[in-house]
Motif scaffolding. Structure first.
Motif: not given
Length: 797
Positions: A619-623, A633-638, A671-677
């Motif tokens: 998770l990271t803060a929703d931009p 938001v679920i960031l995806g993979q890092s 990144t997960t679909a829908g993540v912006v910024g």
């Protein structure tokens, strides 16, 4: 079948097809006449010059010795040499102990005159559970020992300690209240004496007066935990009684820039003639101001330890630590500007002398029982209790105007953190056929509760008459000071939205299989963890997960080993998604290769490692959050990958060195679909791509200047990132960082004078972030002290 087990299985099958070499093993213990262990002394086979060095517990071990008749010799400057004739047979494990005729007091005099290796440590503490030399562990583990802390005059975990280990950075440090250490793309978990004391806002930074050394484990540490970041852990090991007779002690007085006055005393001895009841007492008192106006951090601590030897096999140790802190408002360390970083003077602060101080009481209690079943098996049981209480506030601007003026807001920050831990683990060695086994099995229990009242606010300034950072004279806040309502218990004020709780149970089993007289070691291990937690109003969530650990280490010769490691971890997490979706735990794995070497009769050591860590579901803060929203938001993979190099020890007579380098490349992989910024390829904030540190300490060993010396070191960070993503402007690059420190010392007999100067070049050094969520947005940063000094006088008795 899991694919990650296949290489180990194939390797074992091939290994048993190979002939065993005709070799044996010699090990033993070196003690003084009064029963104390003798560390850092050489045991030599005269006929071959093969040798081993005793560790911190006086134990030594020689691997791969050919059968034959030999003479073992043990000696050290100022001590009477001893020799023993031995005969070693094929595949034999021969135990040869030595007892030096000198007592512990005489030995201490020899160590002072002979100057044992100052900075190099070869054996982890028992609280790390790994009953083997660091050279044989298939992982990058670094130790910052007591001599390093003393020479650099480090006084707390937040006081520059991490520069002694490759790739470490600090993030968002709240006025020395707690220390967040980052490595390999994420936060390292904080441990003390082997228990996980990590919390969102803690623990309180340990004062170094009661700390013996700090161990840094890079990557997942399944032997300690699996429910944590895959970046690793740091383990603060506190001072324990050594049983010195007569009592030994050390008193130190330190003064420094900005009205630093600090005194410590360390007492270590026996409470009875038999030597069964031992004690250790450390006491510290400190007054400390700052280069910023109205800022201070006054502390004191008391840390008694009692150890009782119930019988020859069993020892019970009880340890209590109390830390008290009284400090200025926690937000005073930050500067704010809409224009850019470093646009205000280093002495700028938003705090006010009329604000109430933050007060902290921190208690911890350990009860540790160690029982040796026989020479090869030991059982350890440990209970720990932590109680942290805070009453204070935090200052941060409600708004930073385009012209640089601001409205300062103070929010209450009363908090309580209560943790309970239980541990039981077994270390043992056994042999089946020609395979040696190092067994570790354990049970871990933890229960953590944190609550805080953040629900009361007060603006110090009025919108029509904001605070002006450019003003040169003090002005009382026009809107007056806050008056907090503490009429109800903290538990009621915190409520559901201000509370965090976590309970976990972990079961761990590890077998390190040693082949060819332990020349090659295969580690097969796994941990099953159950976690139940509740965060800030999110309902209780349960996670059950099995995490494997596979390691391979091979001794190329007595001084060199190479290793490979695969380890996993997971992080339960809580938050709110804008779409109301379910939060899954972070999963992470670490793949690592490394090379370790001891140089020139174990005088100095090097570790080189390369790693790759993948994390999912983070998770990271929703931009898109505005200032009042806290969606994630679920960031995806890092992915974090890099290279680390560490060097510690004595290069030549009188010259001791610590040097390290790290290359860290931590990025969003997908990144997960829908993540912006945030897009694939973006760097994870909070790191420097290149991080270099050195510390040199030269002591004159003869002549009229014997005991005098000089120290010098630098920290250099290149391609730095800000703390957080900065909204639509992305990560804000920070300028390269270079800090030069140096000092001088003189030691004669029982007295040592030590002086250090920090930030010699008087550079404007800072870290920070771009607060893109605000309207208007602004920069926030924290400045390090200008050129400053410390001078200490220590007396040993």
């Amino acid at each position: 079948m899991k694919l990650y087990l296949l290489p180990g299985i194939v390797f074992c099958v091939l290994l048993f097809q190979l002939p065993a070499l005709a070799q044996g093993l010699i090990k033993g213990q070196v003690t003084t006449a009064d029963g104390q262990s003798v560390d850092y002394i050489n045991v030599v086979i005269k006929e071959t010059d093969q040798q081993a060095r005793t560790n911190e517990k006086g134990a030594y071990q020689m691997n791969r010795v050919k059968p034959g008749t030999y003479t073992l010799r043990i000696q050290s400057m100022g001590l009477s040499a001893q020799e023993k004739k031995i005969t070693l047979h094929d595949q034999q494990v021969l135990v040869v102990d030595f007892v030096l005729q000198e007592n512990n007091q005489k030995l201490q005099e020899v160590i002072v005159s002979g100057k044992k290796n100052k900075y190099k440590s070869g054996q982890p503490s028992s609280s790390l559970r790994l009953n083997e030399p660091l050279l044989e562990v298939p992982q990058n583990i670094q130790i910052v020992n007591a001599q390093t802390l003393a020479d650099q005059q480090v006084i707390s975990m937040a006081d520059g300690l991490i520069k002694n280990v490759s790739g470490l950075t600090r993030l968002s440090h709240w006025a020395d209240m707690y220390t967040r250490v980052n490595a390999r793309g994420a936060r390292m978990a904080a441990f003390r004496n082997g228990v996980n004391v990590t919390s969102t806002w803690g623990p309180l930074s340990e004062d170094m007066s009661f700390v013996d050394h700090v161990e840094f484990v890079k990557g997942p540490a399944g032997f300690l935990m699996s429910n944590g970041e895959p970046s690793g852990i740091y383990n603060v090991v506190t001072k324990k009684p050594t049983g010195s007779s007569p009592m030994k002690g050390e008193a130190t007085f330190t003064l420094g820039s900005y009205d630093l006055y600090r005194s410590t005393i360390d007492l270590d001895g026996r409470a009875d003639k038999s030597g069964k009841l031992l004690y250790r007492l450390n006491v510290m008192g400190q007054n400390k101001k700052s280069f910023r106006n109205y800022e201070y951090n006054n502390r004191y601590s008391v840390a008694p330890v009692i150890s009782y030897q119930i019988d020859d096999q069993t020892t019970l140790t009880a340890e209590y630590t109390y830390q008290n802190a009284k400090m200025s408002d926690l937000g005073s360390v930050y500067a704010f500007s809409p224009v850019g970083y470093a646009t205000l003077g280093r002495d700028f602060t938003t705090t006010d002398p009329g604000l109430e101080p933050t007060k902290i009481d921190d208690h911890s209690l350990f009860l540790n029982l160690q029982h040796h079943l026989d020479a090869n098996w030991k059982v350890t049981a440990q209970l720990a209790y932590f109680n942290y209480a805070q009453q204070g506030a935090n200052i941060w601007p409600s708004v930073v105007n385009a012209n640089g003026t601001m409205v300062r807001n103070v929010s209450i920050w009363d908090a309580k953190n209560e943790n309970r831990f239980g541990q039981f683990f077994v270390n043992g060695e056994m042999t089946t056929g020609k395979v040696k086994h190092r067994i570790l099995a354990g049970l871990d229990l933890g229960d953590k509760d944190y609550m805080a009242d953040w629900g009361q606010y007060h603006d110090l300034d009025l919108a029509e008459n904001p605070f002006d950072p450019q003003q040169t004279t003090y002005q009382a806040p026009e809107n007056g000071y806050p008056v907090w309502d503490r009429s109800t218990p903290l538990s009621q004020r915190a409520g559901v939205g201000g509370s965090i709780s976590q309970a976990y149970t972990g079961l761990y089993l590890q077998d390190e299989l040693g082949f060819w007289d332990n020349t090659l070691r295969l580690t097969l291990a796994g941990r099953f963890t159950y976690v139940k937690q509740s965060n800030y109003g999110v309902a209780d969530e349960e996670t059950r997960r099995f995490t494997p650990r596979v390691g391979l280490s091979v001794s190329i010769d007595d001084n060199t080993s190479a290793y490979a490691l695969y380890d996993q971890s997971f992080v339960p997490q809580a938050g709110f998604l804008r779409n109301g979706g379910t939060i899954k735990p972070i999963t992470g794995n670490n793949m690592e290769l490394g090379l370790k070497k001891e140089w020139f009769e174990h005088k100095w050591s090097t570790t080189l490692s390369v790693y790759r860590i993948l994390k999912n579901n983070e998770l990271t803060a929703d931009p898109t959050n505005n200032g009042s929203e806290s969606f994630s938001v679920i960031l995806g993979q890092s992915e974090a990958k890099g290279l680390e190099f560490d060097l510690q020890g004595e290069l030549f007579k009188g010259m001791n060195v610590i040097a390290n380098y790290a290359y860290t490349d931590s990025k969003v992989k997908s990144t997960t679909a829908g993540v912006v910024g945030i897009t694939a390829g973006d760097r994870i904030p909070g790191f420097a791509k290149h991080n270099i540190n050195t510390w040199l300490n030269y002591s004159i060993t003869s002549g009229v200047l014997k005991g005098a010396g000089l120290s010098a070191g630098f920290s250099y960070q290149v391609d730095r990132d800000s703390w957080t993503w900065g909204g639509q402007n992305g990560i804000q690059d920070l300028p390269d960082y270079f800090r030069l420190d140096g000092g001088a010392f003189w030691e004669m007999g029982k007295v040592k004078i030590n002086a250090n100067v920090y930030n010699i070049l008087d550079k404007y050094l800072y870290t920070g972030s771009y607060e893109g969520w605000a309207a208007p947005a602004y920069y926030a940063w924290q400045v390090e002290a200008p050129r400053n000094y410390r001078l200490s006088l220590a007396y040993k008795f």
